[in-house]
Write an enzyme that holds these catalytic residues in place. Structure first.
Site, short mmCIF file in Angstrom:
data_model
loop_
_atom_site.label_atom_id
_atom_site.label_comp_id
_atom_site.label_asym_id
_atom_site.label_seq_id
_atom_site.Cartn_x
_atom_site.Cartn_y
_atom_site.Cartn_z
N HIS A 62 0.18 -1.27 14.25
CA HIS A 62 0.43 -1.17 12.81
C HIS A 62 -0.81 -0.65 12.11
O HIS A 62 -1.67 -1.41 11.65
CB HIS A 62 0.82 -2.56 12.26
CG HIS A 62 1.38 -2.50 10.87
ND1 HIS A 62 2.42 -3.31 10.47
CD2 HIS A 62 1.07 -1.74 9.80
CE1 HIS A 62 2.70 -3.05 9.20
NE2 HIS A 62 1.90 -2.10 8.77
N HIS A 64 -2.36 2.49 9.38
CA HIS A 64 -2.08 3.57 8.42
C HIS A 64 -3.18 4.60 8.53
O HIS A 64 -4.35 4.31 8.25
CB HIS A 64 -2.01 2.99 7.00
CG HIS A 64 -0.88 2.04 6.81
ND1 HIS A 64 0.37 2.44 6.40
CD2 HIS A 64 -0.80 0.70 6.98
CE1 HIS A 64 1.17 1.39 6.33
NE2 HIS A 64 0.49 0.32 6.68
N LEU A 65 -2.81 5.81 8.96
CA LEU A 65 -3.82 6.85 9.15
C LEU A 65 -3.97 7.76 7.94
O LEU A 65 -4.87 8.60 7.90
CB LEU A 65 -3.51 7.68 10.40
CG LEU A 65 -3.62 6.91 11.72
CD1 LEU A 65 -3.26 7.81 12.90
CD2 LEU A 65 -5.02 6.34 11.91
N ARG A 66 -3.09 7.60 6.99
CA ARG A 66 -3.20 8.28 5.68
C ARG A 66 -3.08 9.80 5.72
O ARG A 66 -3.10 10.44 4.66
CB ARG A 66 -4.52 7.93 4.98
CG ARG A 66 -4.74 6.47 4.72
CD ARG A 66 -3.72 5.92 3.77
NE ARG A 66 -4.01 4.54 3.38
CZ ARG A 66 -3.10 3.61 3.21
NH1 ARG A 66 -1.82 3.86 3.40
NH2 ARG A 66 -3.44 2.39 2.85
N ASN A 96 4.22 5.89 5.89
CA ASN A 96 4.13 6.02 4.44
C ASN A 96 3.05 6.99 4.01
O ASN A 96 2.21 6.72 3.16
CB ASN A 96 3.94 4.65 3.75
CG ASN A 96 2.70 3.93 4.21
OD1 ASN A 96 2.21 4.14 5.32
ND2 ASN A 96 2.18 3.07 3.36
N HIS A 180 9.12 -4.47 7.11
CA HIS A 180 8.19 -5.09 6.16
C HIS A 180 9.08 -5.95 5.28
O HIS A 180 9.88 -5.45 4.52
CB HIS A 180 7.49 -3.97 5.37
CG HIS A 180 6.79 -4.41 4.13
ND1 HIS A 180 5.45 -4.26 3.95
CD2 HIS A 180 7.24 -5.00 2.99
CE1 HIS A 180 5.11 -4.71 2.76
NE2 HIS A 180 6.17 -5.17 2.16
N ASN A 278 -0.71 -7.13 1.08
CA ASN A 278 0.70 -7.45 1.03
C ASN A 278 1.25 -7.50 2.44
O ASN A 278 1.18 -6.48 3.13
CB ASN A 278 1.44 -6.39 0.22
CG ASN A 278 2.83 -6.85 -0.18
OD1 ASN A 278 3.15 -8.03 -0.07
ND2 ASN A 278 3.65 -5.94 -0.65
N ASP A 305 -2.67 -3.91 10.63
CA ASP A 305 -2.23 -3.31 9.36
C ASP A 305 -3.41 -2.63 8.66
O ASP A 305 -3.70 -2.86 7.49
CB ASP A 305 -1.59 -4.36 8.45
CG ASP A 305 -0.80 -3.73 7.29
OD1 ASP A 305 -0.29 -4.47 6.44
OD2 ASP A 305 -0.73 -2.47 7.24
#
Lengths: 429, 306, 182
Positions: A62, A64-66, A96, A180, A278, A305
């Protein structure tokens, strides 16, 4: 090129390996021999691990590599560097991005960016187009492009019928839907609902916002016989629900972040947005149940995350700041300090949570310690005491609440894809 | 005698001695408001910025008057919305203000924690004029001053805060301040408007307004917010007024000469009937006058700290 | 600080007060327009005694006020501790009146300067006069007293301590000296 790792302690829970003082000979990144090899072997490079541990490479499912979209916060490459330095040889990145990972083109883009790296990047695609929750993504096409799971992470799949269909459809490819869990009509706050939210005057998020969706998703998984994976589980009730579901044979798995087994909402007293995520930090009671869940297998794996955010966005009014912290470079240290050294989990169990189980959930092969196999290792020093220094993070972003925290245990290197990271440097094998 | 902190971010954790010092000092300034020349030179040469991110005429005017009556240079910096939509970050705004060599910053913002944040990133002394639903310390201080003025004491008095306690910074600061000073505090309102866990602060919960009137010496009646989102917490204004509004009949029925406070502005006919709002039990306008004195006291105590 | 000498005793103080009361009445040709203003703390008690003395002499009760000048001080930035404020009490109009400020010790003159500023914020007196029990010299501002109980020249190592029954349990004026030898 021949590389000899000597004085290794080897642990592999699946292969039931637990051996000390072994040597590993690698040739061009492939395992040539494992045994007591010191005499009579010539090697181009000899690395003395001094009895530190070699375990199957850690995998964080999990992250996030953006990229694409927020390359100012992180790119695929900087994220992989961060992962490698944190002790990971594989990551699964969340969709995302901007544009979202809901087409084969974006998957390809990310694969290309990760092409030459030590760290393997797997993609989780959006379950619905644009993560809007309205129309299913082209699941088959995405599967062919190589995605390993589906999620609208950042948000829940709000419409039950859509989630039902996603579960039914993705079964054909044995892929999990990663959910999520957040009932947005109940959330929309800035921190866990507790005495602290009243004292701090921050709009609250009750724990039931998570529990209600976990309950719904479990029932859907039972009904459809699909695979549901609960992302970043954080409440006592959610853990209990997953435990009951597993006992009934429902195909549900769960992950927990290191911050959710380390910090409580007491940390928010100074309105430091590095404690804003979150799902939010919860209470001691929730952590106690999470610890039980880790011990009894209810929680299958640890996933950090990793959520990079720019400084100017985080350095804002608490209520308006974005959620999330970077985690790749503190995950292993926290897991060892809080779980191994506090005698909650054994080293084998930690390896299961950080390496074996994430791959099982995503239906990926487990790295083997066998001659002829591609070397995919994490090297661990269980006892090194070190202080977290965010200025030294390889991630582009430094939003972490753990700066200056003293941890015991860390990854001292990784091996994968014919490359090695050791002593802070990458080199080819 | 000085305050123990160079900021006033809230009343939570503020020692009793500090509260007493502020209230005692306010008495001095209350006298000044009766003079023909309502001014003392004490803060001459000091600059105070009123950084108001949320619209508020009465609190801002109250602070501005307090500052001017202390001969300070008072500047208003009204930011329409949060820094996020304006483009300039909060941090940049405060740093810019600090660069203009400002001694005190009075800040009001819709997000909780902003005064705390400012106190960590700039050198001026910070006074919280209201942050989200967190605290509004000067309001609670002027409420306590007004109560003390009437009863001669605060410890042992029974004070009930009526209304939307869950979304009221006035309520929170009053609870902290009154508990510290030794008053007994209760809250009264519909269950949806009482914050969960409030009892952990040593506060009683009452849901019946008659009971609240019967059992207390003071009622601090909060303003019900009539905006749409706030109204989700109760079925209708009519229902709220009927079951929680203070009317003359209610006061007489419960035979009480109870003291009534309200932070203003009043929704006549909702939380207070017009008769009560103008009647003999209330000291609402006195609160306003006392407000200037209390703010002068806070500005004096923080502005002359070395 | 140690007592170096007792300059005035109870009887002495009483005589001084009576004399000053007479002087005030003489200079102002009676009491018609007079107002007495005591400076906190001991000036307040002195003012009351002068008030009583004048009441005995002229059979009239003069307006008597109490002035706290903390907010007008000039030393906020340099003082180590924050001074405590208290409440002034002036319930009458001072416009066009002859105000007699009454204090116990006149030293640098700065407190009197503060008092002058404070009084101006209450109105515009016809005149302001200064009555002090002790003038110990060392003026730093061009201020002088109209009525002096006793001139006691002092050095900077010394201090004048006025004790009054109302607050100290006795009436006396002491000369104190700094016992620590540098």
């Amino acid at each position: 090129m021949k590389t000899l790792l000597i004085n290794c302690s080897i642990i592999h829970p699946e292969q039931k390996l637990n051996e000390k003082k072994k040597d590993i000979l690698l040739e061009d990144g492939v395992i040539k021999q494992i045994g007591n090899l010191s005499s009579g072997i010539s090697a181009d490079k000899i690395i003395d691990l001094r009895n530190n541990y070699v375990v199957p490479g850690f995998f964080d499912m999990h992250v996030h590599l953006r990229e694409p979209g927020r390359e100012d916060e992180e790119t695929v490459v900087t994220g992989c560097n961060s992962a490698a330095h944190g002790g990971f040889t594989g990551v699964a990145c969340m969709p995302n991005t901007d544009p979202a990972i809901d087409s084969a083109e974006v998957v390809k883009f990310i694969k290309e960016k990760a092409a030459d790296h030590l760290v393997d990047v797997f993609t989780i695609a959006a379950a619905t187009v644009g993560r809007k929750g309205e129309v299913l993504s082209p699941i088959a096409e995405l599967y062919e492009a190589g995605v390993v799971g589906f999620s609208d992470d950042g948000t829940t799949i709000k419409t039950s019928s859509i989630l039902k269909r996603a579960l039914e459809y993705s079964q054909m490819y044995n892929l999990p839907i990663i959910e999520h869990c957040e009932d947005e009509s109940l959330s929309g706050g800035a921190m866990n609902e507790s005495i602290n939210s009243t004292l701090l005057g921050l709009p609250p998020i009750p724990s039931i916002a998570e529990d209600l969706i976990v309950m719904r998703d479990i029932i859907l998984a039972e009904y459809t016989k699909g695979k549901i994976h609960i992302a970043h589980i954080s409440t006592k009730k959610a853990v209990q629900l997953v435990r009951e579901a597993k006992a009934k044979g429902i195909h549900v798995t769960a992950e927990v972040t290191p911050h959710h087994f380390t910090l409580t909402d007491d940390s928010l007293k100074n309105y430091d947005t590095n404690y804003k995520m979150n799902p939010p930090l919860r209470t001691r009671t929730d952590i106690d149940e999470i610890i039980l869940g880790l011990k009894d297998g209810t929680i299958d794996c640890i996933a950090c995350d990793h959520a990079p955010h720019s400084l100017e966005e985080k350095e804002a009014e608490f209520e308006y700041a974005p959620n999330g912290i970077v985690g790749l470079e503190t995950s292993v240290g926290l897991s060892l300090s809080e779980l191994l050294h506090k005698k909650i989990l054994s080293l084998e169990q930690i390896v299961e949570k950080l390496s074996i189980n994430p791959r099982k959930i995503l239906d990926q092969p487990i790295p083997q310690f066998k001659e002829g196999e591609m070397a995919n290792f994490t090297l661990l020093d269980l006892n090194e005491v070190w202080t977290v220094d965010i200025s030294k993070f390889k991630s582009k972003s430094k939003n972490s609440p753990f700066d200056k925290r003293l941890l015991t245990g860390k990854s001292i290197g990784v091996v994968n894809n014919k490359k090695m990271l050791f002593d802070g440097d990458f080199f080819d094998l | 005698m000085s305050l123990s902190s160079r900021h006033l971010l809230g009343l939570q954790g503020v020692p009793k001695e500090d509260i007493q010092l502020i209230l005692d000092t306010a008495a001095t300034f209350r006298e000044i408001l009766e003079r023909p020349i309502k001014r003392v030179p004490t803060l001459q040469g000091k600059t105070v910025v009123n950084l108001f991110y949320e619209n508020s005429t009465r609190t801002r005017i109250s602070f501005e008057l307090a500052e001017k009556r202390l001969s300070a240079d008072s500047v208003n910096f009204s930011v329409g919305q949060s820094s996020v939509s304006k483009g300039e970050t909060l941090k940049d705004t405060i740093k810019n203000i600090e660069a203009m060599k400002v001694d005190l910053v009075v800040v009001r913002h819709a997000a909780a924690g902003v005064p705390n944040f400012l106190s960590r990133i700039c050198n001026s002394n910070i006074i919280n004029a209201g942050d989200g639903i967190h605290e509004h310390p000067t309001q609670a201080l002027l409420d306590m001053y007004s109560i003390r003025e009437k009863f001669g004491k605060l410890a042992g008095l029974k004070v009930c805060i009526v209304g939307d306690v869950a979304h009221s910074r006035v309520a929170m600061s009053n609870i902290f301040g009154l508990k510290t000073i030794g008053a007994q505090v209760s809250v009264c309102g519909p269950s949806t408007m009482i914050p969960k866990f409030i009892e952990e602060l040593g506060v009683n919960i009452i849901h019946n307004i008659d009971e609240a009137i019967q059992e207390n010496d003071v009622l601090n009646v909060l303003r019900i917010q009539l905006e749409r989102k706030a109204r989700e917490y109760f079925p209708s204004i009519r229902e709220y007024a009927n079951y929680f509004g203070i009317t003359q009949e209610r006061l007489e029925k419960n035979g009480r000469d109870i003291l009534i406070l309200h932070p203003g502005p009043i929704n006549r006919g909702v939380e207070l009937s017009s008769e009560v709002a103008d009647g003999l039990n209330q000291i609402i306008l006195k609160q306003v006058t006392n407000g200037v004195a209390v703010r002068m006291a806070v500005l004096y105590l923080l502005g002359t700290l070395n | 600080m140690d007592v170096k000498a007792k300059i005035i005793d109870e009887d002495g103080l009483s005589r001084i007060i009576t004399r000053m009361a007479h002087e005030i009445l003489e200079k102002n040709k009676g009491s018609q327009n007079l107002v007495l203003m005591g400076m906190k703390t001991r000036g307040e008690f002195l003012a009351r005694r002068i008030f009583e003395s004048i009441e005995q002499i002229e059979k009239i009760e003069l307006p008597l006020g109490v002035l706290d000048v903390t907010l007008y001080r000039d030393d906020f930035r340099t003082r180590l501790k924050q001074p405590e404020v208290s409440v002034s009490n002036i319930t009458f109009d001072i416009n066009d009146r002859d105000v007699v400020i009454i204090d116990d010790v006149l030293y640098t003159g700065r407190t009197v300067r503060s008092a002058l500023n404070a009084l101006m914020d209450f109105g515009r007196p016809r005149s302001i006069q200064l009555c002090v029990l002790v003038d110990r010299g060392h003026r730093e501002l061009p201020i002088r007293a109209d009525y002096i109980g006793k001139n006691i020249p002092t050095s900077n190592q010394e201090e004048i301590k006025v004790k009054m029954k109302e607050i100290d349990g006795e009436d006396a004026i002491y000369l104190m000296e700094n016992s620590v030898k540098n």
